[in-house]
Design an enzyme around this catalytic site. Structure first.
Site, short mmCIF file in Angstrom:
data_model
loop_
_atom_site.label_atom_id
_atom_site.label_comp_id
_atom_site.label_asym_id
_atom_site.label_seq_id
_atom_site.Cartn_x
_atom_site.Cartn_y
_atom_site.Cartn_z
N HIS A 268 0.83 -1.20 0.00
CA HIS A 268 0.00 0.00 0.00
C HIS A 268 0.87 1.26 0.00
O HIS A 268 0.63 2.20 -0.76
CB HIS A 268 -0.93 -0.02 1.22
CG HIS A 268 -1.91 1.11 1.25
ND1 HIS A 268 -2.62 1.43 2.38
CD2 HIS A 268 -2.29 2.00 0.31
CE1 HIS A 268 -3.40 2.47 2.12
NE2 HIS A 268 -3.21 2.84 0.87
N ASP A 291 -4.42 6.48 12.51
CA ASP A 291 -4.55 6.53 13.98
C ASP A 291 -3.63 7.58 14.59
O ASP A 291 -3.29 7.52 15.76
CB ASP A 291 -4.24 5.16 14.59
CG ASP A 291 -2.83 4.66 14.25
OD1 ASP A 291 -2.15 5.31 13.42
OD2 ASP A 291 -2.41 3.63 14.81
N ASP A 369 9.37 -0.02 7.21
CA ASP A 369 10.02 0.92 8.14
C ASP A 369 11.38 0.41 8.60
O ASP A 369 12.34 1.18 8.66
CB ASP A 369 9.11 1.24 9.33
CG ASP A 369 8.53 0.00 9.99
OD1 ASP A 369 8.68 -1.12 9.43
OD2 ASP A 369 7.93 0.13 11.07
N SER A 400 0.13 -4.91 14.87
CA SER A 400 0.97 -5.29 16.00
C SER A 400 0.16 -5.79 17.19
O SER A 400 0.72 -6.06 18.25
CB SER A 400 1.83 -4.11 16.44
OG SER A 400 1.01 -3.05 16.90
#
Length: 527
Positions: A268, A291, A369, A400
């Site tokens: 994505h 978020d 990341d 997570s």
């Protein structure tokens, strides 16, 4: 008759002289609680900013009637005769050398507080219509007040005076003056199946100073998740809504089957970044997720740091996040303190099209990341990050499974003071200016031999000039043991501790700047 007139004339001159002397004497203001965006700590009144602020308010009287004209005239008359004091650019030594109790970036004055209270009294008496609180007459649309109360508790300018966060929040701030010369920075928001993205988007719209300079793009994965799609459609043409088209399952090694979500996220990200840079043709992008909640000066921070990001080849990103940003491990009054960091933080960060052109040809299938943190990508480049985070996360549930959130992320402090970064001299962040002062500062600090000793000396009665301390770690095992006892992040990524620069992790303990540092002969990280 003439003698009587002469006496009266002398008496009038005396009264005028006393009045004039009193006004001049009161120009220098005492230190006080932070109250708003028109004064800087330990300085005289920024009268030009005040007058500009009041002029903006005065323009609204005719159309929105938010403030009484009489009171505005009274406010302007108090400041219209004072010249703006000169502002001297700060050096890296001045910025890094501030001690505990320094209210950097805090804008303060007892006189302005009294005037603000006068405005508030008019509002409570029904003389001022509270359009700001209700969010009426703003270009970003109407809000559901119940949801606004739930998600936006307000920026506390004074501990007794909460100010509502709303679409008009920054319109009159003197720092928010964007011209055609200012670069456009697109905001790219990633979402999958979280209707709570409304909380993130509402804050972005509340604090966004310019629609033209900060267009908002939302990239949606996971198909047309009904509840999330309905939320996004409610923003109509205020956002650019794009959808990741490839919803197929991703083939992953059997041992990583439970981690398939990380591969979908990487897919994505790669698609949306390519679309934003190469199809929509943006040159600069701030990446946030569904978020993320932002600080009042989020946009100001990125607008001010973009020039140095483009100019200094040793800097490859700017992040809003401090991985060790828990309240008791940061200087909570160092509102404008920024650092260079070898660690890629993420969680609200900015990159340029130049960097994307470099990365797109080798974008990873998963764990994007951590891939960014590898030496082959980082190439000894750094990110800029703040002492106090300009982003926070409310994402308790996700890939997570909420473990990282519950144990760490939810404790990170979100900055609640606006800092006019665009008016500050940030040249101290360039490598040539920063490194010499940073190394001198760290290795001239007082050496301690254990965490026990460090906690003992920092718990003593504060000295007039706060002492800085250094605890040396020799191995990764040493670092993890020290970090755990000091309640900071103890993990490494590609050999780099979180927030580290040249191996040094700065932290704050009981009013003292401390450094968890390698030996002075440190040369490089060992992955």
């Amino acid at each position: 008759m003439s003698r009587l007139f002469k006496k009266f004339y002398i008496f009038a001159l005396f009264i005028f002289g006393v009045f004039f002397y009193t006004m001049i004497k009161n120009i220098g203001l005492p230190e006080s609680r932070a109250v708003g965006p028109l004064f800087r700590a330990n300085s005289k009144i920024d009268t030009m900013a005040i007058l500009k602020h009041l002029d903006n308010l005065e323009e609204e009287i005719g159309s929105q009637k938010k403030y009484s004209g009489a009171l505005l005239s009274k406010l302007k008359s108090k400041f219209s005769t004072v010249d703006k004091p000169p502002q001297k650019p700060r050096t890296s030594k001045e910025v890094l050398g501030k001690g505990v109790g320094d209210k950097r970036g805090v804008l303060e004055s007892d006189k302005l507080l009294a005037l603000q209270k006068e405005l508030q009294q008019e509002a409570h008496a029904g003389e001022v219509r509270s359009d700001i609180e209700l969010g009426e007459n703003n270009n970003d649309g109407k809000k559901n007040k119940k949801k606004e109360d739930e998600f936006a508790n307000g920026e506390v300018i004074d501990e007794h005076t909460p100010v509502k966060n709303d679409h008009d929040h920054n319109k009159h701030h003197p720092s928010y003056v964007y011209s055609d010369e200012d670069s456009v920075i697109a905001v790219l928001v990633f979402v999958c199946d979280r209707p709570s993205i409304k909380r993130s988007l509402d804050k972005l719209f509340a604090y966004r100073p310019s629609e033209k300079k900060f267009p908002i793009i939302v990239s949606q994965d996971c198909g047309s998740h009904v509840a999330t799609t309905q939320v996004l459609q409610s923003y109509e043409d205020r956002i650019v809504h794009i959808k990741q088209p490839d919803l197929s399952e991703i083939s992953v090694p059997p041992k990583e089957k439970k981690m398939q979500g990380y591969f979908k996220i990487a897919r994505h990200y790669g698609w949306a970044l390519n679309y934003t840079f190469n199809i929509l043709n943006h040159e600069n992008v701030i990446i946030v997720e569904d978020d993320i909640e932002i600080a009042p000066d989020f946009f100001e921070y990125f607008a001010a740091t973009l020039p140095i990001l483009k100019k200094d080849p040793s800097i490859w990103c700017v992040s809003a996040w401090n991985d060790n940003g828990k309240p008791k491990r940061i200087n909570e009054t160092a509102y404008d303190l920024l650092y260079r960091s070898d660690f890629f933080p993420g969680l609200g960060w900015m990159m340029t099209k130049t960097l994307w052109t470099e990365l797109m040809v080798k974008w990873p299938r998963g764990y994007w990341d951590d891939w960014m943190r590898e030496p082959a990508q980082r190439r000894d480049r750094v990110c800029i990050r703040p002492e106090i985070s300009r982003s926070s996360t409310f994402g308790k549930e996700g890939v997570s499974l909420g473990t990282y959130y519950m144990n760490h992320l939810r404790f990170i402090k979100l900055n609640d003071h606006f800092v006019p970064f665009k008016s500050l001299d940030l040249s101290y962040l360039s490598k040539d200016n920063y490194d010499v002062e940073f190394v001198r500062r760290v290795y001239s600090s007082q050496l301690v031999n254990s965490v026990t000793e460090l906690l003992a000396v920092t718990s003593e009665t504060p000295k007039p000039t706060p002492v800085e301390y250094r605890l040396i770690y020799r191995t990764k095992v040493d670092f993890r043991n020290f970090a755990k006892k000091l309640e900071i992040m103890e993990d490494f990524r590609a050999g780099v501790p979180r927030t580290a620069y040249r191996g040094v992790v700065p932290l704050f303990i009981n009013g003292h700047r401390c450094y968890l540092a390698p030996g002075a002969n440190w040369e490089s990280y060992q992955p």
